[in-house]
Enzyme design. Sequence first.
Site, short mmCIF file in Angstrom:
data_model
loop_
_atom_site.label_atom_id
_atom_site.label_comp_id
_atom_site.label_asym_id
_atom_site.label_seq_id
_atom_site.Cartn_x
_atom_site.Cartn_y
_atom_site.Cartn_z
N CYS A 70 -12.32 19.55 7.09
CA CYS A 70 -10.88 19.51 7.37
C CYS A 70 -10.51 18.29 8.22
CB CYS A 70 -10.42 20.80 8.05
SG CYS A 70 -10.31 22.20 6.91
N GLU A 78 -5.71 24.27 6.81
CA GLU A 78 -5.38 22.85 6.92
C GLU A 78 -5.40 22.18 5.55
OE1 GLU A 78 -8.46 23.57 10.31
OE2 GLU A 78 -7.87 24.55 8.44
N CYS A 96 -12.83 22.37 10.86
CA CYS A 96 -14.21 22.07 10.51
C CYS A 96 -14.34 20.58 10.19
CB CYS A 96 -14.65 22.94 9.32
SG CYS A 96 -13.95 22.44 7.73
N HIS A 132 -9.41 26.26 3.34
CA HIS A 132 -8.92 26.40 4.71
C HIS A 132 -7.43 26.14 4.81
CE1 HIS A 132 -13.13 25.79 6.67
NE2 HIS A 132 -13.06 26.84 5.86
#
Length: 171
Positions: free
Chosen positions: A129, A90, A126, A88
């Site tokens: 994250c 992040e 999520c 991801h």
Amino acid sequence: MQKETSLQSVKRRDKTNYYLDLAEVVSERATCIRRHFGAVIVKDDEVISTGYVGSPRGRANCNELGYCTREKLQIPRGERYELCRSVHAEMNAIISAARRDLIGSTLYLVGRDARTGKYVEQAMPCALCKRLIINAGIEQVIIRDTRDDYRVIPVENWVTNDESLTGARGY
């Protein structure tokens, strides 16, 4: 003198949307065929790192393969990210910086649907994250909702309101 006056009257983009605009440009490098996310981490008005969603270095990206495993399996948004090929945005931004530089920083996040180009509604990191953001020492996350509107989320909220204790899924 006319030129100077007209240049001085140009309205500058506010700083928050400026950093969100940077995150949006970063998202253009995304290789996910579902969502294009971009993240920018800033501390003391200095960009510390950036990240976009894409497969780990050296592995084939979903846009190259032409399919998304989670989509093929009809997995709902916000669930079963361990099956996703991508790292991801992040996560990529966090692993590209030293923790000492992340402590007290702000993460700016923008997500767009890869097919429609529309901003992801109610976008949110999520669960994994969120844990990385907490441990990195990031102070707040700012998420774009529209071209000019955004939400500011104090990371402390994710510490005190631990959704993993309630079994909440998705976002």
